[in-house]
Design an enzyme around this catalytic site. Structure first.
Site, PDB file in Angstrom:
ATOM      1  N   ARG A  51       2.800  27.517 -46.365  1.00 42.07           N
ATOM      2  CA  ARG A  51       2.999  27.476 -47.830  1.00 42.07           C
ATOM      3  C   ARG A  51       3.751  28.701 -48.358  1.00 42.07           C
ATOM      4  NH1 ARG A  51       0.001  29.282 -51.638  1.00 42.07           N
ATOM      5  NH2 ARG A  51      -1.923  29.236 -50.433  1.00 42.07           N
ATOM      6  N   TYR A 105      20.214  13.439 -63.618  1.00 40.08           N
ATOM      7  CA  TYR A 105      19.309  12.693 -62.739  1.00 40.08           C
ATOM      8  C   TYR A 105      18.007  12.354 -63.486  1.00 40.08           C
ATOM      9  CZ  TYR A 105      16.237  11.669 -58.847  1.00 40.08           C
ATOM     10  OH  TYR A 105      15.339  11.054 -58.012  1.00 40.08           O
ATOM     11  N   ASP A 177      23.140  21.222 -60.303  1.00 39.37           N
ATOM     12  CA  ASP A 177      22.616  20.347 -59.255  1.00 39.37           C
ATOM     13  C   ASP A 177      23.820  19.874 -58.449  1.00 39.37           C
ATOM     14  OD1 ASP A 177      21.771  18.120 -57.772  1.00 39.37           O
ATOM     15  OD2 ASP A 177      20.261  17.543 -59.249  1.00 39.37           O
ATOM     16  N   LYS A 202      19.380  13.704 -49.657  1.00 39.08           N
ATOM     17  CA  LYS A 202      20.645  12.980 -49.714  1.00 39.08           C
ATOM     18  C   LYS A 202      21.585  13.499 -48.617  1.00 39.08           C
ATOM     19  CE  LYS A 202      18.381  11.482 -53.254  1.00 39.08           C
ATOM     20  NZ  LYS A 202      18.532  11.955 -54.600  1.00 39.08           N
TER      21      LYS A 202
HETATM   22  C1  PLP Z   1      17.751  12.371 -55.607  1.00 37.45           C
HETATM   23  C2  PLP Z   1      18.181  13.402 -56.555  1.00 37.45           C
HETATM   24  C3  PLP Z   1      17.288  14.371 -57.023  1.00 37.45           C
HETATM   25  C4  PLP Z   1      15.818  14.377 -56.633  1.00 37.45           C
HETATM   26  O1  PLP Z   1      15.599  14.580 -55.292  1.00 37.45           O
HETATM   27  P1  PLP Z   1      14.291  14.128 -54.481  1.00 37.45           P
HETATM   28  O2  PLP Z   1      14.541  14.674 -53.124  1.00 37.45           O
HETATM   29  O3  PLP Z   1      14.214  12.636 -54.545  1.00 37.45           O
HETATM   30  O4  PLP Z   1      13.122  14.751 -55.161  1.00 37.45           O
HETATM   31  C5  PLP Z   1      17.777  15.342 -57.879  1.00 37.45           C
HETATM   32  N1  PLP Z   1      19.061  15.344 -58.284  1.00 37.45           N
HETATM   33  C6  PLP Z   1      19.936  14.426 -57.862  1.00 37.45           C
HETATM   34  C7  PLP Z   1      21.346  14.491 -58.360  1.00 37.45           C
HETATM   35  C8  PLP Z   1      19.536  13.418 -56.996  1.00 37.45           C
HETATM   36  O5  PLP Z   1      20.421  12.495 -56.597  1.00 37.45           O
END
Ligand code: PLP
Length: 384
Positions: A51, A105, A177, A202
């Protein structure tokens, strides 16, 4: 972080790897241990514990990730949302104000709109390309500005140089992001962003088999976020660290192919008589084209399109196409399709959604690693 490795492809393989390798292992082993024996640590925060985000798997991953965007430091978290929420809670507190892009998002949108009010944090939505509007919405208590590298699902590109400049001149923390572009196409800390966030679920992991997140950027901020993450408990488990570490090694090869394949598919769709509109920053017809050319190394593997015959034709396309899988998420090795009106943007008021340009029949595609020719052939068969 050692600046030993120059290019992205080399950094992906070698940056952060233990030197010398542990027991000679060529691949970073999984340290499937929650806790570690004392070895003379004097401070509590130096004890090794999962953690505390400081096991051998975390450390190797942090160094590799930081090197990819030339960031001072990096931190992984148990999901993209864990990285985003923990980061926002670290840079904002009661009484602070946030400027945040309007088409973000869904999870981030809901965190801001549903959780900020009870914490006494205020916010205003802004367009990604309108500094005059940012100026108007700026308040003495504004602390940060938050955008996405490209928006979902229209792939609009914010005016990133203006965001960085605006943040600097008003003493704000700038956050982006970077999930949709990945470090292969865009490296925000290099152009002056304070923090770059990723859903590693992703592109970074890339195989649709891990949920993970990361934040990269300035050392003092990452340290603050790490302390918050330790308290909130959103550590990434060692096995997921291992899988993400493994997935990262092929990032350049994957995203390079996805850039090329998506461009070919977008060009094909744009010429197809049944298609009325294609949103892809690699097409000259797209509003984000000039900025993507200037700022990104590739046009990305994401696109969206509309059909002349509307919703029924879109539904028929999703049924008839055989290669793409109808599923949320993106950035994996398999091509995924969704209809944002029923998935990522389902939570939105339909009128506001259409006003933003996300119609009921819009189809979003995350291009995978299948043969481009076969993918185009399959799309062709499924179009009216
Ligand atoms: C999927 C996604 C998130 C969130 O990610 P998780 O791993 O599902 O928590 C945040 N920002 C963007 C642009 C995303 O495509």
């Amino acid at each position: 972080m050692s600046g030993k490795f120059k290019n992205m492809e080399t950094k992906l393989i070698h940056a952060g790897e233990p030197d010398p390798p542990i027991q000679g292992a060529v691949s970073m082993p999984i340290f499937q241990s929650s806790t570690y024996e004392y070895s003379g640590e004097t401070s509590h925060k130096d004890l090794k514990y999962v953690r505390l985000n400081n096991t051998p798997n975390h450390r190797a991953l942090h160094q590799k990730l930081a090197s990819l965007e030339n960031a001072e430091q990096a931190l992984v978290a148990s999901s993209g949302m864990a990285a985003i929420s923990t980061t926002l809670l670290s840079v904002l507190s009661q009484g602070d104000h946030l400027l945040i892009q309007d088409c973000i998002y869904g999870g981030t949108y809901r965190f801001v709109t549903e959780d900020f009010p009870s914490m006494g944090i205020s916010f205003d939505f802004i367009r990604g390309d309108n500094p005059e509007e940012w100026e108007q919405k700026l308040k003495p208590e504004t602390k940060a500005i938050y955008v996405e590298s490209m928006t979902n699902p229209l792939l609009q590109v914010a005016d990133h140089p203006a965001v960085v400049k605006f943040a600097r001149s008003h003493n704000l923390i700038s956050l982006v992001d970077n999930t949709f572009t990945s470090p292969i196409n865009f490296r925000p800390p290099d152009m002056g962003y304070d923090l770059s966030l990723h859903s590693c679920t992703k592109y970074l992991n890339g195989h649709s088999d891990v949920v993970a997140g990361a934040v990269l950027g300035r050392k003092n901020l990452i340290e603050k976020i790490n302390h918050k993450l330790i308290r909130l408990g959103g550590a990434l488990d060692p096995h997921a660290c291992f899988l993400l570490h493994r997935g990262l090694k092929t990032l350049a090869v994957r995203v390079g192919y996805q850039n090329r394949s998506a461009l070919q598919l977008a060009q094909y769709l744009e010429k197809h008589p049944a298609v009325s509109r294609v949103n892809y920053p690699g097409l000259e017809s797209h509003s984000g084209y000039p900025r993507a050319r200037e700022l990104f190394d590739g046009p990305s593997g994401m696109l969206s399109f509309e059909l002349r015959k509307g919703l029924d034709a879109a539904k028929a396309f999703l049924e008839k196409s055989e290669l793409p899988i109808l599923a949320p998420s993106l950035g994996g090795i398999e091509t995924l399709v969704t209809r944002p009106a029923t998935t990522s943007h389902y939570y939105m008021n339909p009128k506001e959604r259409v006003k933003l340009g996300i119609k009921d029949d819009l189809i979003r595609v995350s291009v995978g690693l299948e043969s481009t020719d076969e993918l185009i052939e399959d799309f062709g068969k499924a179009l009216p």
